[in-house]
Design a protein around this motif. Structure first.
Motif, PDB file in Angstrom:
ATOM      1  N   ASP A  53      45.656  59.125  34.950  1.00  0.00           N
ATOM      2  CA  ASP A  53      45.863  60.025  36.096  1.00  0.00           C
ATOM      3  C   ASP A  53      46.952  59.567  37.066  1.00  0.00           C
ATOM      4  OD1 ASP A  53      43.933  61.815  35.185  1.00  0.00           O
ATOM      5  OD2 ASP A  53      42.324  60.722  36.192  1.00  0.00           O
ATOM      6  N   VAL A  54      47.764  58.594  36.678  1.00  0.00           N
ATOM      7  CA  VAL A  54      48.892  58.144  37.502  1.00  0.00           C
ATOM      8  C   VAL A  54      50.175  58.661  36.847  1.00  0.00           C
ATOM      9  CG1 VAL A  54      50.143  56.163  38.413  1.00  0.00           C
ATOM     10  CG2 VAL A  54      47.645  56.091  38.251  1.00  0.00           C
ATOM     11  N   LEU A 106      60.153  51.159  28.784  1.00  0.00           N
ATOM     12  CA  LEU A 106      58.983  52.031  28.754  1.00  0.00           C
ATOM     13  C   LEU A 106      57.688  51.231  28.863  1.00  0.00           C
ATOM     14  CD1 LEU A 106      57.807  54.834  28.525  1.00  0.00           C
ATOM     15  CD2 LEU A 106      58.094  54.696  26.042  1.00  0.00           C
ATOM     16  N   ARG A 107      57.598  50.132  28.133  1.00  0.00           N
ATOM     17  CA  ARG A 107      56.412  49.276  28.226  1.00  0.00           C
ATOM     18  C   ARG A 107      56.235  48.733  29.640  1.00  0.00           C
ATOM     19  NH1 ARG A 107      57.115  45.805  22.678  1.00  0.00           N
ATOM     20  NH2 ARG A 107      55.968  47.224  21.289  1.00  0.00           N
ATOM     21  N   LYS A 108      57.350  48.371  30.269  1.00  0.00           N
ATOM     22  CA  LYS A 108      57.293  47.845  31.638  1.00  0.00           C
ATOM     23  C   LYS A 108      56.726  48.901  32.592  1.00  0.00           C
ATOM     24  CE  LYS A 108      60.205  45.651  35.142  1.00  0.00           C
ATOM     25  NZ  LYS A 108      61.555  45.193  35.466  1.00  0.00           N
ATOM     26  N   LYS A 109      57.179  50.138  32.465  1.00  0.00           N
ATOM     27  CA  LYS A 109      56.676  51.221  33.314  1.00  0.00           C
ATOM     28  C   LYS A 109      55.189  51.474  33.066  1.00  0.00           C
ATOM     29  CE  LYS A 109      61.065  53.595  33.948  1.00  0.00           C
ATOM     30  NZ  LYS A 109      61.851  54.815  33.775  1.00  0.00           N
ATOM     31  N   LEU A 110      54.774  51.413  31.813  1.00  0.00           N
ATOM     32  CA  LEU A 110      53.356  51.605  31.490  1.00  0.00           C
ATOM     33  C   LEU A 110      52.510  50.453  32.031  1.00  0.00           C
ATOM     34  CD1 LEU A 110      53.718  52.921  27.839  1.00  0.00           C
ATOM     35  CD2 LEU A 110      52.631  54.173  29.718  1.00  0.00           C
ATOM     36  N   VAL A 112      53.059  48.614  34.600  1.00  0.00           N
ATOM     37  CA  VAL A 112      52.952  48.659  36.056  1.00  0.00           C
ATOM     38  C   VAL A 112      51.712  49.466  36.452  1.00  0.00           C
ATOM     39  CG1 VAL A 112      54.012  49.642  38.141  1.00  0.00           C
ATOM     40  CG2 VAL A 112      55.387  48.288  36.563  1.00  0.00           C
ATOM     41  N   VAL A 113      51.450  50.533  35.733  1.00  0.00           N
ATOM     42  CA  VAL A 113      50.303  51.391  36.021  1.00  0.00           C
ATOM     43  C   VAL A 113      48.999  50.685  35.652  1.00  0.00           C
ATOM     44  CG1 VAL A 113      49.180  53.572  35.454  1.00  0.00           C
ATOM     45  CG2 VAL A 113      51.649  53.489  35.736  1.00  0.00           C
ATOM     46  N   GLU A 114      49.004  50.028  34.485  1.00  0.00           N
ATOM     47  CA  GLU A 114      47.804  49.327  34.019  1.00  0.00           C
ATOM     48  C   GLU A 114      48.211  48.208  33.070  1.00  0.00           C
ATOM     49  OE1 GLU A 114      44.161  50.303  31.029  1.00  0.00           O
ATOM     50  OE2 GLU A 114      44.560  51.794  32.579  1.00  0.00           O
TER      51      GLU A 114
END
Length: 140
Positions: A53-54, A106-110, A112-114
């Motif tokens: 949900d982020v 992309l992995r870095k952005k993911l 950051v969320v979890e």
């Protein structure tokens, strides 16, 4: 349908069949544009991505790459296939490094969320990548 049916009854039956057929098409279109894989939700029509949900803010290539993998989980895409499908061009030069950099961002952005969210993008050594959720990421 009875042979003695009135024109009005026939019209109503045709309308009912057409409406039912239209609803099935809309449902099929929605399922083709929405990806709901555990904590990952992607709306292809709105070009939106959510992890747990982020909202994630991805570049066009990052989005297209993640959509490609998530739409066909467990399928391994070669570097050449990924390049052709994401960049819509024929691979030239060091495409492995280009794709590796894309995956790293992309992995870095993911992550950051979890923590560990980026692990859904799995490297298949010397071949390419696939999408695979672990037990934690499948649950919502």
């Amino acid at each position: 349908m009875d042979i003695n049916s009135t024109t009005e009854e026939v019209d109503l039956q045709i309308f009912s069949l057409a409406r039912r057929n239209n609803k099935q098409k809309i449902t099929q279109e929605q399922s083709e544009t929405m990806i709901d894989k555990g904590k990952l939700v992607m709306d292809h029509k709105k070009h939106k991505v959510f992890w747990n949900d982020v909202a994630l803010h991805l570049t066009r290539q990052e989005y297209n790459f993640l959509y490609l993998l998530a739409a066909t989980p467990m399928r391994v895409y070669t570097f050449e296939q990924i390049y052709q499908l994401v960049w819509k061009d024929y691979p030239v030069g060091d495409i492995k490094n280009i794709i590796w950099c894309l995956v790293k961002r992309l992995r870095k952005k993911l992550n950051v969320v979890e923590d560990g969210a980026g692990n859904c993008i799995v490297s298949v050594r010397d071949i390419g990548y696939k999408f695979e959720l672990n037990k934690e990421n499948e649950q919502q």
